[in-house]
Design an enzyme around this catalytic site. Structure first.
Site, PDB file in Angstrom:
ATOM      1  N   GLU A   1       0.816  -1.213   0.000  1.00 19.99           N
ATOM      2  CA  GLU A   1       0.000   0.000   0.000  1.00 19.99           C
ATOM      3  C   GLU A   1       0.856   1.273   0.000  1.00 19.99           C
ATOM      4  OE1 GLU A   1      -4.110  -1.566   1.993  1.00 19.99           O
ATOM      5  OE2 GLU A   1      -2.598  -0.831   3.393  1.00 19.99           O
TER       6      GLU A   1
ATOM      7  N   ASP B   1      -8.547  -9.088   3.246  1.00 23.09           N
ATOM      8  CA  ASP B   1      -8.297  -8.044   4.243  1.00 23.09           C
ATOM      9  C   ASP B   1      -9.361  -8.017   5.333  1.00 23.09           C
ATOM     10  OD1 ASP B   1      -7.290  -5.874   5.606  1.00 23.09           O
ATOM     11  OD2 ASP B   1      -7.941  -4.384   4.157  1.00 23.09           O
TER      12      ASP B   1
ATOM     13  N   GLU C   1     -13.023  -2.912  11.780  1.00 22.93           N
ATOM     14  CA  GLU C   1     -12.946  -2.064  10.585  1.00 22.93           C
ATOM     15  C   GLU C   1     -14.027  -2.404   9.568  1.00 22.93           C
ATOM     16  OE1 GLU C   1      -9.904  -1.260   6.817  1.00 22.93           O
ATOM     17  OE2 GLU C   1      -9.213  -2.415   8.548  1.00 22.93           O
TER      18      GLU C   1
END
Length: 705
Positions: free
Chosen positions: A296, A369, A397
């Site tokens: 990332e 993820d 998340e």
């Protein structure tokens, strides 16, 4: 009210639920109970031991009186002793203690010289502390008795929380306020909350804390900040918690002024060696480094044409003289190289056996993820010469932040019990990672923390259960979600079965419920852009990478739905061992919970229930909504057992969750209906929103990142 719950240590317990609580005490609410009778009124052992202090402190809170300390063994007394103690030798426990290791312990009721004793024994003070908290847990849950015979040792050597906390006090993916680490106050002011944090972690067996975000700033390693880390380490050390740091791979250039950070250059290697020496001079028991590299946009060894092994080994060499470890994350994916779910395997499996023995590869439970449900990462079992450590996300998340009740122990149990078949049937991920199947120099497990400065630590009472569950499963990877929920409920609220049973039902079904109203049948990554809170399967962002957008994953079209990872598609199934790869590859044998993960399925495909795929999808979403409403009904019936403050908070959060579940159901069904061209079954609730209305929702939640 008064409720009798057992015999032995506790005869009867009085629960006072009329006063307000803010949740700050977590599962260590010793002051919330009054024990009418407890035979262990005397403690024998070194009163300077933290284990003895914590035990006496807790019992004093529960009984209103401090247990006496006796220099002699007396009837019905509790003995704290390490392996060198003469009484331990007389009882023949020395061999068992050696097998349990320095963190393991024995809790045993024995008869000695006509006296009944309860012994907490270990090879070290660390084990005594964990043993003390185990006995207190038995007392709190009504399971203590006069016939204890317990031997424990941890499943993993390193059981660490990863804090995604930044130097400016923000927390990435944190939903409980700002960071508990007050970098602007340290090192001069050390918050008493650090000790409370350490005690809570020790009570569930956590022994490590990565203090900062994996998206690390090079400034974390500045001399000034290391002085602050030293102060935190000092507060955590008594509770057997080592500190670790996430590092930025470009630190030699960014912080040290070198031309670059090439891991094979002598100057770079020397910089890291000198930095490690500096750290250990300040913090002799420093645990090591956590590294996110070439992921990332973060820098890493591949920037210089080097491998992950080159980068990890350079750091490992710097830490080796100090017995430190490198936790190197396998969360890597690059645009255009291949299908995203395959990339970590492709990059790391060829490097198996090329890492130093103090490197452990940290692998997320799934290959994408932290989705509500994923097939497990095929790296587990594929690297037989390199230790792997699971990485779980405690902070929610992708699971409704701190608004949704989702007990993650169910997800983690499913993961640990998954069979990789790497050494035949029974090669579960638990056995792959804890040293059972492969001899490993170090075993470890990590959880991304959900802790913040909110009074109740996690932003929601039920979010505390996931912190608790991580610690308990890291200590014993054979515990079930039901076991852990039972403990946590009794310690956090009350042991009354009229409360425990319905609340445990809520907790142990909650993960499946959330999967149903968010992404059932293997759907994944159809969240809103950036904040990942609500549904946005239609999301389009100009210039964004394809694999950051929901269409990449759901592949909805007029034919069907789902990502084809079979041999006819991306061939991700080939990364699994037989018979899994054949099972996943075949539409008729693929578990339906992973169906849309591995297959692009026609809308009229007949499911095991007899429904078409489209109707099954509709019924799954509707069942999730109904379950949350059922939770609301159950919780409302619990009012008499809970203090007003926590009851009202949970009631409020369940209202949010119920509304969000409808939001998810309507958004996903109305969106996918554009492709299926089929009616929503008439026996389920009609959508209450319009798709156009839902597509206009743009939440501003950047403060959570």
């Amino acid at each position: 009210m008064k409720k009798c719950i057992g015999i032995g240590f506790i005869a009867c317990i009085s629960v006072l639920n009329s006063f307000a609580e803010d949740g700050h005490q977590l599962w260590l609410r010793f002051a919330a109970t009054k024990v009418a009778a407890m035979p262990l009124t005397k403690v024998t052992g070194d009163t300077s031991l933290l284990a003895v202090k914590e035990y006496r402190r807790a019992v004093s809170a529960m009984t209103g009186r401090l247990p006496e300390v006796s220099s002699q063994l007396e009837n019905k007394s509790l003995l704290f002793a390490t392996s060198g103690n003469k009484t331990i030798a007389r009882l023949g426990l020395s061999t068992s203690l050696k097998q349990s290791g320095p963190e393991g312990y024995i809790i045993k009721t024995v008869q000695l010289d006509g006296k009944q004793l309860t012994v907490i024994a270990s090879e070290s003070d660390k084990g005594l502390l964990y043993g003390a908290f185990h006995l207190l847990r038995l007392i709190q849950t009504g399971k203590a008795n006069d016939e204890l015979n317990i031997t424990e040792k941890p499943s993993y050597n390193v059981r660490v929380l990863n804090h995604w906390d930044n130097l400016d006090g923000t927390v990435e993916r944190g939903y409980a306020g700002r960071s508990i680490w007050k970098w602007d106050e340290l090192p001069g002011m050390v918050s008493p909350r650090y000790t409370e944090y350490a005690r809570a972690n020790a009570s569930i067996g956590i022994n490590g804390s990565v203090l900062n975000n994996v998206n690390a700033s090079p400034e974390m390693l500045s001399t000034a900040n290391l002085q602050k880390v030293k102060a935190i380490a000092g507060a955590l050390r008594p509770y057997n918690i080592k500190v670790y740091l996430s590092i930025n791979f470009s630190s030699p250039a960014k912080l040290g002024g070198l031309p670059d950070s090439d891991p094979l250059k002598p100057a770079v290697r020397k910089w890291w060696k000198d930095k490690a020496d500096e750290i250990y001079k300040l913090i002799p028991d420093f645990g090591g480094f956590l590294v996110k590299a070439n992921s990332e946009g973060l820098p890493g060894p591949q920037d210089y044409g080097r491998t992950h092994a080159d980068g990890a080994n350079m750091l490992a060499d710097a830490l080796k003289p100090h017995k430190g470890i490198v936790m190197w994350r396998a969360f890597v994916y690059s645009p255009g190289k291949d299908e995203r779910a395959k990339l970590a395997y492709k990059e790391f499996q060829p490097l198996d056996g090329k890492f130093r023995d103090n490197v452990i590869i940290q692998v997320k439970n799934g290959p994408i993820d932290f989705q509500p449900r994923e097939a497990f990462s095929p790296l587990f079992g594929a690297m037989k010469k390199t230790p792997l450590m699971p990485e779980w996300q405690i902070t929610q998340e992708y699971l409704g932040f701190s608004n949704h009740l989702v007990f993650l122990a169910s997800l983690w149990q499913e993961f640990l019990q998954s069979d990789t078949y790497c050494k035949g049937k029974g090669s579960t991920i638990a056995k792959v990672t804890d040293g059972t199947l492969f001899k490993q120099p170090v075993t470890a497990i990590a959880g991304v923390a959900n802790i913040g400065e909110d009074a109740n630590w996690c932003g929601y009472t039920f979010a505390q259960a996931n912190w608790y569950a991580f610690g308990r499963m890291a200590w014993n990877n054979n515990l079930t979600a039901s076991d852990i929920a039972d403990e946590w409920i009794k310690m956090t609220f009350t042991g009354d079965p009229a409360f425990v049973n319905p609340v445990k039902d809520i907790m142990t079904t909650s993960h499946e419920t959330v999967v149903s109203y968010m992404m059932p049948l293997g759907l994944h990554h159809i969240f809103a852009w950036e904040h990942h809170y609500g549904p946005e399967p239609w999301c389009e962002v100009p210039g964004a990478r394809e694999d950051w957008l929901p269409r990449y994953y759901h592949k909805a079209d007029s034919v069907g739905l789902g990502f084809d990872r079979t041999t006819q598609g991306s061939n991700a199934v080939s990364q699994y061992y037989s018979p899994l790869k054949e099972e996943y590859n075949n539409l008729s044998t693929c578990p339906e919970k992973y169906l849309l993960w591995f297959h692009h399925v026609p809308w009229d495909y007949k499911m095991k229930s007899g429904n078409t795929l489209w109707n099954e999808l509709c019924y799954k979403y509707d069942s999730g909504v109904k379950q949350v409403r059922h939770y609301q009904t159950l919780w409302d019936q619990m009012e008499q057992y809970v203090d007003n403050e926590r009851f009202s908070q949970i009631q409020f959060k369940l209202r949010i969750q119920s509304r969000d579940a409808v939001w998810w159901k309507d958004a996903c069904l109305l969106y996918f209906q554009q492709f299926s061209k089929r009616p929503i079954p008439y026996d389920i609730e009609r959508p209450v929103h319009d798709l156009d209305e839902l597509m206009k929702i743009k939440l501003n939640l950047k403060h959570h990142n």
